[in-house]
Design a protein around this motif. Sequence first.
Motif, mmCIF file in Angstrom:
data_model
loop_
_atom_site.group_PDB
_atom_site.id
_atom_site.type_symbol
_atom_site.label_atom_id
_atom_site.label_comp_id
_atom_site.label_asym_id
_atom_site.label_seq_id
_atom_site.Cartn_x
_atom_site.Cartn_y
_atom_site.Cartn_z
ATOM 1 N N HIS A 142 0.588 15.374 2.921
ATOM 2 C CA HIS A 142 2.280 15.202 2.801
ATOM 3 C C HIS A 142 2.563 13.693 2.368
ATOM 4 N N ALA A 143 1.793 12.750 2.882
ATOM 5 C CA ALA A 143 2.300 11.339 2.489
ATOM 6 C C ALA A 143 1.738 11.161 1.295
ATOM 7 N N LEU A 144 0.660 11.390 0.740
ATOM 8 C CA LEU A 144 0.473 11.189 -0.631
ATOM 9 C C LEU A 144 1.096 12.035 -1.535
ATOM 10 N N ILE A 145 1.460 13.317 -1.442
ATOM 11 C CA ILE A 145 2.386 13.818 -2.373
ATOM 12 C C ILE A 145 3.797 13.479 -2.248
ATOM 13 N N SER A 146 4.281 12.732 -1.096
ATOM 14 C CA SER A 146 5.663 12.384 -0.971
ATOM 15 C C SER A 146 5.732 10.906 -1.923
ATOM 16 N N LYS A 147 4.745 10.206 -1.565
ATOM 17 C CA LYS A 147 4.603 8.883 -2.399
ATOM 18 C C LYS A 147 4.648 9.033 -4.114
ATOM 19 N N SER A 148 3.849 10.211 -4.207
ATOM 20 C CA SER A 148 3.893 10.353 -5.774
ATOM 21 C C SER A 148 4.953 10.668 -6.375
ATOM 22 N N ILE A 149 5.967 10.889 -5.820
ATOM 23 C CA ILE A 149 7.294 11.430 -6.185
ATOM 24 C C ILE A 149 7.731 10.135 -7.100
ATOM 25 N N TYR A 150 7.443 8.937 -6.474
ATOM 26 C CA TYR A 150 7.881 7.592 -6.620
ATOM 27 C C TYR A 150 6.818 6.938 -7.676
ATOM 28 N N TRP A 151 5.602 7.101 -7.410
ATOM 29 C CA TRP A 151 4.465 6.474 -7.984
ATOM 30 C C TRP A 151 3.795 7.232 -9.264
ATOM 31 N N GLY A 152 4.085 8.566 -8.909
ATOM 32 C CA GLY A 152 2.924 9.261 -9.982
ATOM 33 C C GLY A 152 1.802 9.852 -9.122
ATOM 34 N N LEU A 153 1.013 10.918 -9.321
ATOM 35 C CA LEU A 153 -0.029 11.118 -8.623
ATOM 36 C C LEU A 153 -1.168 10.436 -8.775
ATOM 37 N N GLU A 154 -1.395 10.282 -10.164
ATOM 38 C CA GLU A 154 -2.618 9.603 -10.381
ATOM 39 C C GLU A 154 -2.725 8.073 -9.497
ATOM 40 N N ARG A 155 -1.601 7.369 -9.607
ATOM 41 C CA ARG A 155 -1.342 6.014 -9.140
ATOM 42 C C ARG A 155 -1.416 6.235 -7.636
ATOM 43 N N THR A 156 -1.023 7.001 -7.157
ATOM 44 C CA THR A 156 -1.026 7.393 -5.726
ATOM 45 C C THR A 156 -2.460 7.480 -5.169
ATOM 46 N N VAL A 157 -3.114 8.491 -5.798
ATOM 47 C CA VAL A 157 -4.607 8.629 -5.172
ATOM 48 C C VAL A 157 -5.259 7.449 -5.492
ATOM 49 N N LYS A 158 -5.273 6.844 -6.562
ATOM 50 C CA LYS A 158 -6.035 5.453 -6.772
ATOM 51 C C LYS A 158 -5.604 4.487 -5.765
ATOM 52 N N ALA A 159 -4.430 4.418 -5.001
ATOM 53 C CA ALA A 159 -4.078 3.364 -4.107
ATOM 54 C C ALA A 159 -4.822 3.907 -3.014
ATOM 55 N N TYR A 160 -4.980 4.981 -2.245
ATOM 56 C CA TYR A 160 -5.767 5.514 -1.279
ATOM 57 C C TYR A 160 -7.077 5.294 -1.482
ATOM 58 N N LEU A 161 -7.737 5.322 -2.647
ATOM 59 C CA LEU A 161 -8.979 5.312 -2.790
ATOM 60 C C LEU A 161 -9.297 3.597 -2.706
ATOM 61 N N GLU A 162 -8.375 2.700 -3.308
ATOM 62 C CA GLU A 162 -8.715 1.494 -3.009
ATOM 63 C C GLU A 162 -8.741 1.042 -1.607
ATOM 64 N N THR A 163 -7.735 1.524 -0.681
ATOM 65 C CA THR A 163 -7.732 1.510 0.690
ATOM 66 C C THR A 163 -9.037 1.670 1.091
ATOM 67 N N ILE A 164 -9.542 2.854 0.729
ATOM 68 C CA ILE A 164 -10.845 3.357 1.380
ATOM 69 C C ILE A 164 -12.130 2.511 0.934
ATOM 70 N N GLU A 165 -11.819 1.946 -0.358
ATOM 71 C CA GLU A 165 -13.052 1.042 -0.642
ATOM 72 C C GLU A 165 -12.985 -0.268 0.023
ATOM 73 N N ASP A 166 -11.648 -0.775 0.487
ATOM 74 C CA ASP A 166 -11.865 -1.915 1.252
ATOM 75 C C ASP A 166 -12.467 -1.826 2.594
ATOM 76 N N PHE A 167 -12.847 -0.929 3.165
ATOM 77 C CA PHE A 167 -13.460 -0.897 4.004
ATOM 78 C C PHE A 167 -15.064 -0.027 3.988
ATOM 79 N N TYR A 168 -15.203 0.503 3.031
ATOM 80 C CA TYR A 168 -16.534 1.333 2.735
ATOM 81 C C TYR A 168 -17.178 0.988 1.657
ATOM 82 N N GLY A 169 -16.451 0.092 0.589
ATOM 83 C CA GLY A 169 -17.252 -0.249 -0.550
ATOM 84 C C GLY A 169 -17.508 0.388 -1.365
#
Length: 241
Positions: free
Chosen positions: A214-241
């Motif tokens: 829900h939060a990802l799809i909602s954010k994608s209305i403003y950012w676009g789906l590709e950018r939003t998915v990449k933002a979540y992946l960057e957050t994960i990579e900050d902790f998991y490398g």
Amino acid sequence: MKLLVNIDHVATLRNARGEGYPDPIEAARICEGAGAAGIVFHLRGDRRHIRDEDVYRLKDSVRGKLDFEMAASDEMLDICTKVDPHLCTLVPEGREELTTEGGLKMETVFDDFKNRVFPKLRKTDIEISLFLDPNPEDIQLAHELGTDAIELHTGTFANASEGKKQHELTRLRKAAKMINELGMKANAGHGLNLENLPDLLETVPNLNEVSIGHALISKSIYWGLERTVKAYLETIEDFYG
């Protein structure tokens, strides 16, 4: 740790007008192209978002992991075994709820799952996951059933006040540790977003996958789906490398 994207609410928007767009299958393609490891969908009994035809199209098009969320009804078990996804996540389902409101109550469902649900799914190669609150008693019963994974319900943490958030994170950390020690995979989902995901990842180090919709799809209305998915992946990579 992997990101699975729940595309249910792309279908919700499509269904609002009865048009053929936006197409959840196209959304799934974009999410995977942006780096998501797989796609989650929930086929509900009332078909409020994902529909039967979507399920079969997702099976044909998704290249990564496909997670079929569902109630353990005979109807859903029949559809799931025909579709043959990689993972089946069993969730409680109430007709009047806006979204899944909590985890399965294992004492209530244990005998039914043992005698009816698990035997049917075990005739396939589909992995089984149970959607649970971070309660040791429920985790132990899930282990006794022989489930492959547990998706921890993170909604209580996501909605907690600042004073109670750390308590919920501690519960999740202990639950994930217990799940791993018992030889099951620990996944997490519900209510996660870019603001609270870092707290979860910092505190709960034993997670295999997170499911975010829900939060990802909602954010994608403003950012676009590709950018939003990449933002979540960057957050994960900050902790998991």
